[in-house]
Design an enzyme around this catalytic site. Structure first.
Site, mmCIF file in Angstrom:
data_model
loop_
_atom_site.group_PDB
_atom_site.id
_atom_site.type_symbol
_atom_site.label_atom_id
_atom_site.label_comp_id
_atom_site.label_asym_id
_atom_site.label_seq_id
_atom_site.Cartn_x
_atom_site.Cartn_y
_atom_site.Cartn_z
ATOM 1 N N PHE A 325 0.937 -1.235 -0.065
ATOM 2 C CA PHE A 325 -0.126 0.236 0.052
ATOM 3 C C PHE A 325 1.064 0.806 -0.010
ATOM 4 O O PHE A 325 1.782 1.134 1.337
ATOM 5 C CB PHE A 325 -0.789 0.115 1.028
ATOM 6 C CG PHE A 325 -1.588 1.430 1.559
ATOM 7 C CD1 PHE A 325 -3.101 1.204 0.663
ATOM 8 C CD2 PHE A 325 -1.383 2.694 1.571
ATOM 9 C CE1 PHE A 325 -3.754 2.638 1.924
ATOM 10 C CE2 PHE A 325 -2.379 3.240 1.484
ATOM 11 C CZ PHE A 325 -3.187 3.802 1.648
ATOM 12 N N GLU A 326 0.654 2.197 -1.070
ATOM 13 C CA GLU A 326 1.532 3.423 -0.672
ATOM 14 C C GLU A 326 0.745 4.498 -1.916
ATOM 15 O O GLU A 326 0.224 3.827 -2.842
ATOM 16 C CB GLU A 326 3.083 3.466 -0.980
ATOM 17 C CG GLU A 326 3.084 2.387 -2.456
ATOM 18 C CD GLU A 326 4.990 2.243 -2.839
ATOM 19 O OE1 GLU A 326 5.786 3.101 -2.206
ATOM 20 O OE2 GLU A 326 5.093 1.793 -4.748
ATOM 21 N N ILE A 327 0.959 5.532 -1.291
ATOM 22 C CA ILE A 327 -0.257 6.714 -2.260
ATOM 23 C C ILE A 327 1.652 7.642 -2.391
ATOM 24 O O ILE A 327 1.939 8.057 -1.048
ATOM 25 C CB ILE A 327 -0.699 7.461 -1.704
ATOM 26 C CG1 ILE A 327 -2.342 6.119 -1.196
ATOM 27 C CG2 ILE A 327 -1.834 8.564 -2.776
ATOM 28 C CD1 ILE A 327 -3.687 6.795 -0.810
#
Ligand code: GDP
Ligand code: MN
Length: 438
Positions: A325-327
């Site tokens: 998960f990464e933005i």
């Protein structure tokens, strides 16, 4: 997962700490922390920052260390649980963009996954949940990448589950961005991976996994399909989202000057990144001007919760953001410090001669070159990738979350609680403002 390295290793590490002053009591640790804080706010001086990167966070030695490790783990687990037990909904900032706002979904952003044809069911499951919780309201385009061509069956499955007007890019990765570079010595690769395999490092002998880690570290943001995008939210097959996200998460990033958003932070298997810290320190010493004086140095120099990790890597906690998960603001990845750092890592061959993950690589870059105030823990985003979960509490009567995760429970496996690095992030990297944001 991470194997233990035995008491001898820990002792060796502790001798190293004796070079700085010997401390043991909590008071002394507190004093050390205070002095760290003073250092951070001193005027910018490269030498100072390098010094800081060469010191462990906690100066503690001998038999005291084992007790201190246990005490720290208890304290950290408490801090984590307490924070996630606070009922929250979304960031308390003005200007959140909601579903019916005329600019809802107008951020320059895409949701992205690297995926194989065979994983179609698993990625459909992920997209389904993300649509329900977030993207049906904002309609951001998807970008799916693969080193092979996606089959028509794969493409049909994805497009048929989405509204007809939803944009989906299906991109084929060029061989030069995926396959093993020519200058990698395959004999050395095989020898080293036999050893890492004996050390129980997951995926050591799986060449595609090494390709994937290199791709996510230094290649994905160069793909043509992402050229016109600024933000990417990375997802994976087989992950879960448990709570509604009622605001435009990308425009939250932009409005609040965030360059990176994460949900989970863990320790890594130290055998997989044995030389990464020294290689990184070498780069930083050649380029001290890239260092950010408000970097998250404490988080990477923490040496007490898993001292064996710090020791085996010669000075890196192995704390990292879990990049599944990464933005991320691609402008950070496209910046000179990040790109030059990637060139430096690429030259060492550690994506193949060791098993450097994209997570520690990305995380070291962020901790060193970014201002920690621009890195955001999405406490409100309930996310699961086996075997870890970020699960917030909701106010009484709220229907935001679907009850499929247990607030504050990082892992269902008690022996994995020690793998949680978020408490260190909370203590040393979050300002009052950030703590008060929910
Ligand atoms: P883990 O989370 O570290 O166990 O690794 P995963 O198996 O979940 O892989 C990470 C991401 O890379 C996922 O999005 C996978 O779909 C993707 N991935 C891994 N290996 C390959 C591969 O060989 N080809 C493609 N196209 N994607 C891959
Ligand atoms: Mn995964």
């Amino acid at each position: 997962s991470n194997s233990t390295t035995g008491d001898a290793k820990v002792d060796e590490a502790l001798i190293h700490y004796q070079e700085s002053q010997l401390t043991s009591s909590e008071d002394e640790i507190k004093k050390l922390e205070d002095s760290e804080i003073e250092q951070t706010s001193m005027p910018f001086e490269d030498d100072n920052l390098i010094n800081k990167l060469e010191r462990p966070l906690y100066a503690i030695s001998g038999a005291e260390a084992a007790n201190a490790s246990n005490a720290l783990l208890l304290e950290n687990t408490e801090i984590y649980k307490k924070l996630l037990d606070e009922p929250i909904t979304e960031p308390k900032v003005g200007g959140l963009i909601r579903e019916n706002d005329p600019v809802a979904g107008k951020g320059n952003a895409t949701i992205m996954a690297l995926v194989q044809n065979k994983d179609v069911d698993a990625i459909v499951g992920t997209i389904q949940q993300l649509e329900e919780k977030f993207n049906a309201k904002f309609a951001y385009p998807y970008t799916l990448m693969n080193e092979e061509y996606f089959t028509d069956e794969f493409k049909n499955r994805i497009t048929s589950m989405l509204p007809v007007d939803r944009v989906v890019h299906f991109a084929k990765i060029d061989s030069e961005d995926w396959d093993v570079p020519e200058d990698i010595d395959m004999k050395k690769y095989k020898e080293n991976m036999n050893q890492l395999d004996r050390d129980s490092v997951q995926y050591a002998k799986k060449i595609s996994y090494h390709n994937m880690c290199r791709f996510y570290s230094s290649k994905f943001y160069h793909q043509d399909v992402l050229n016109n995008y600024k933000y990417v939210w990375r997802i994976e097959p087989n992950v879960n989202f448990y709570c509604d996200i009622d605001y435009d998460i990308f425009q939250f990033m932009e409005e609040n000057q965030k360059i990176y958003g994460f949900t989970l932070s863990l320790y890594d298997s130290p055998q997989s990144v044995r030389s990464l810290w020294n290689v990184t320190l070498g780069f930083v010493k050649e380029n001290p001007h890239y260092l950010n004086r408000n970097g998250a140095f404490e988080w990477i120099k923490e040496n007490l919760q898993k001292p064996e990790n710090f020791n085996m890597t010669d000075g890196y906690s192995t704390c990292h953001f879990w990049t599944n998960f990464e933005i991320v603001d691609l402008d950070f990845l496209r910046s000179e410090p990040y790109e030059k750092y990637m060139d430096h890592l690429e030259k060492q061959g550690g994506f193949y001669y060791e098993r450097w993950g994209d997570a520690p690589v990305r995380s070291l870059a962020l901790a060193l070159f970014a201002d920690k105030s621009q890195i955001h823990w999405f406490r409100d985003v309930a996310y699961h990738h086996f075997p870890y979960t970020n699960c917030p509490s909701s106010p009484m009567g709220s229907r935001r979350c679907d009850g499929k995760c247990t607030p504050g429970v990082f892992s269902a496996y008690d022996n994995l609680i020690v793998e949680n690095c978020l408490p260190t992030w909370i203590k040393y990297s979050m300002s009052e403002e950030q703590l008060d944001m929910y």
